[in-house]
Design a protein around this motif. Structure first.
Motif, mmCIF file in Angstrom:
data_model
loop_
_atom_site.group_PDB
_atom_site.id
_atom_site.type_symbol
_atom_site.label_atom_id
_atom_site.label_comp_id
_atom_site.label_asym_id
_atom_site.label_seq_id
_atom_site.Cartn_x
_atom_site.Cartn_y
_atom_site.Cartn_z
ATOM 1 N N ASP A 71 0.854 -1.189 0.000
ATOM 2 C CA ASP A 71 0.000 0.000 0.000
ATOM 3 C C ASP A 71 0.892 1.242 0.000
ATOM 4 N N ILE A 72 0.640 2.167 -0.927
ATOM 5 C CA ILE A 72 1.499 3.358 -1.009
ATOM 6 C C ILE A 72 1.383 4.226 0.234
ATOM 7 N N ARG A 73 0.317 4.060 1.024
ATOM 8 C CA ARG A 73 0.188 4.825 2.267
ATOM 9 C C ARG A 73 1.264 4.418 3.277
ATOM 10 N N GLY A 74 1.760 3.202 3.155
ATOM 11 C CA GLY A 74 2.836 2.730 4.027
ATOM 12 C C GLY A 74 4.202 2.960 3.416
ATOM 13 N N LEU A 75 4.221 3.441 2.191
ATOM 14 C CA LEU A 75 5.478 3.759 1.509
ATOM 15 C C LEU A 75 5.634 5.282 1.502
ATOM 16 N N ASP A 76 5.848 5.848 0.348
ATOM 17 C CA ASP A 76 6.038 7.289 0.234
ATOM 18 C C ASP A 76 4.911 7.931 -0.576
ATOM 19 N N ARG A 77 3.716 7.359 -0.447
ATOM 20 C CA ARG A 77 2.503 7.833 -1.134
ATOM 21 C C ARG A 77 2.772 8.060 -2.615
ATOM 22 N N GLN A 78 2.458 9.226 -3.154
ATOM 23 C CA GLN A 78 2.630 9.461 -4.587
ATOM 24 C C GLN A 78 4.093 9.537 -5.006
ATOM 25 N N HIS A 79 4.985 9.674 -4.037
ATOM 26 C CA HIS A 79 6.416 9.714 -4.349
ATOM 27 C C HIS A 79 7.028 8.313 -4.334
ATOM 28 N N SER A 80 6.203 7.297 -4.096
ATOM 29 C CA SER A 80 6.689 5.913 -4.063
ATOM 30 C C SER A 80 7.251 5.533 -5.430
ATOM 31 N N GLU A 81 8.400 4.886 -5.403
ATOM 32 C CA GLU A 81 9.051 4.453 -6.635
ATOM 33 C C GLU A 81 8.310 3.280 -7.254
ATOM 34 N N VAL A 82 8.252 3.274 -8.567
ATOM 35 C CA VAL A 82 7.675 2.168 -9.321
ATOM 36 C C VAL A 82 8.780 1.621 -10.224
ATOM 37 N N SER A 83 9.268 0.446 -9.896
ATOM 38 C CA SER A 83 10.374 -0.156 -10.629
ATOM 39 C C SER A 83 9.896 -0.808 -11.920
ATOM 40 N N PRO A 84 10.775 -0.904 -12.923
ATOM 41 C CA PRO A 84 10.421 -1.636 -14.131
ATOM 42 C C PRO A 84 9.978 -3.057 -13.761
ATOM 43 N N GLY A 85 8.917 -3.522 -14.409
ATOM 44 C CA GLY A 85 8.390 -4.850 -14.134
ATOM 45 C C GLY A 85 7.400 -4.908 -12.986
ATOM 46 N N ALA A 86 7.161 -3.780 -12.336
ATOM 47 C CA ALA A 86 6.250 -3.745 -11.181
ATOM 48 C C ALA A 86 4.798 -3.862 -11.619
ATOM 49 N N GLU A 87 3.953 -4.249 -10.659
ATOM 50 C CA GLU A 87 2.512 -4.252 -10.870
ATOM 51 C C GLU A 87 1.901 -3.218 -9.944
ATOM 52 N N VAL A 88 1.070 -2.358 -10.506
ATOM 53 C CA VAL A 88 0.384 -1.327 -9.739
ATOM 54 C C VAL A 88 -1.109 -1.644 -9.785
ATOM 55 N N LEU A 89 -1.679 -1.853 -8.621
ATOM 56 C CA LEU A 89 -3.098 -2.171 -8.495
ATOM 57 C C LEU A 89 -3.806 -0.945 -7.940
ATOM 58 N N ILE A 90 -4.822 -0.480 -8.654
ATOM 59 C CA ILE A 90 -5.595 0.683 -8.225
ATOM 60 C C ILE A 90 -7.001 0.211 -7.910
ATOM 61 N N LEU A 91 -7.414 0.372 -6.666
ATOM 62 C CA LEU A 91 -8.735 -0.081 -6.221
ATOM 63 C C LEU A 91 -9.543 1.094 -5.721
ATOM 64 N N GLN A 92 -10.802 1.116 -6.071
ATOM 65 C CA GLN A 92 -11.713 2.122 -5.568
ATOM 66 C C GLN A 92 -12.631 1.439 -4.580
ATOM 67 N N SER A 93 -12.674 1.944 -3.350
ATOM 68 C CA SER A 93 -13.545 1.365 -2.331
ATOM 69 C C SER A 93 -14.988 1.551 -2.733
ATOM 70 N N ILE A 94 -15.759 0.537 -2.463
ATOM 71 C CA ILE A 94 -17.191 0.585 -2.750
ATOM 72 C C ILE A 94 -17.928 0.505 -1.426
ATOM 73 N N ALA A 95 -18.774 1.488 -1.173
ATOM 74 C CA ALA A 95 -19.558 1.489 0.054
ATOM 75 C C ALA A 95 -20.837 0.687 -0.178
ATOM 76 N N GLY A 96 -21.285 0.087 0.859
ATOM 77 C CA GLY A 96 -22.520 -0.674 0.735
ATOM 78 C C GLY A 96 -23.015 -1.077 2.117
ATOM 79 N N GLY A 97 -24.133 -1.698 2.110
ATOM 80 C CA GLY A 97 -24.606 -2.071 3.434
ATOM 81 C C GLY A 97 -25.700 -3.072 3.399
#
Length: 97
Positions: A71-97
């Motif tokens: 999680d980038i929140r535990g790294l350096d947020r938007q300044h987190s390095e992305v190395s060649p060959g990396a996988e970046v997963l972007i998830l949008q929380s869905i509220a429900g009930g």
């Protein structure tokens, strides 16, 4: 995808904003960060960028981004390095009930 590209994985809810695809790849370059990766995505898919970042360019509170499972929140947020060959997963929380 080659070993030097960065793989971006989107959930179905964001795929429509990225031309209908759930997987994108971008060249993995030295100095690539989450922020510069999002800048590039934003230039290709402005609607996707508005779903991920607010008007100040900050990742929205309900969007989670992981670089190789970290999680980038535990790294350096938007300044987190992305190395060649990396996988970046972007998830949008869905509220429900």
């Amino acid at each position: 995808m080659t070993g030097t590209e960065v793989r971006i994985v989107l959930p179905e809810v964001l795929a429509a904003a990225a031309g209908g695809t759930r997987e994108l790849s971008v060249p993995g370059e030295a100095g690539l960060t989450v922020g510069s990766l999002l800048d590039g995505l934003g230039s290709r898919f402005p609607v996707l960028e508005r779903r991920i970042r607010d008007e100040q360019g900050t990742v929205r509170r309900f969007v989670n981004i992981y670089v190789d499972g970290e999680d980038i929140r535990g790294l350096d947020r938007q300044h987190s390095e992305v190395s060649p060959g990396a996988e970046v997963l972007i998830l949008q929380s869905i509220a429900g009930g």
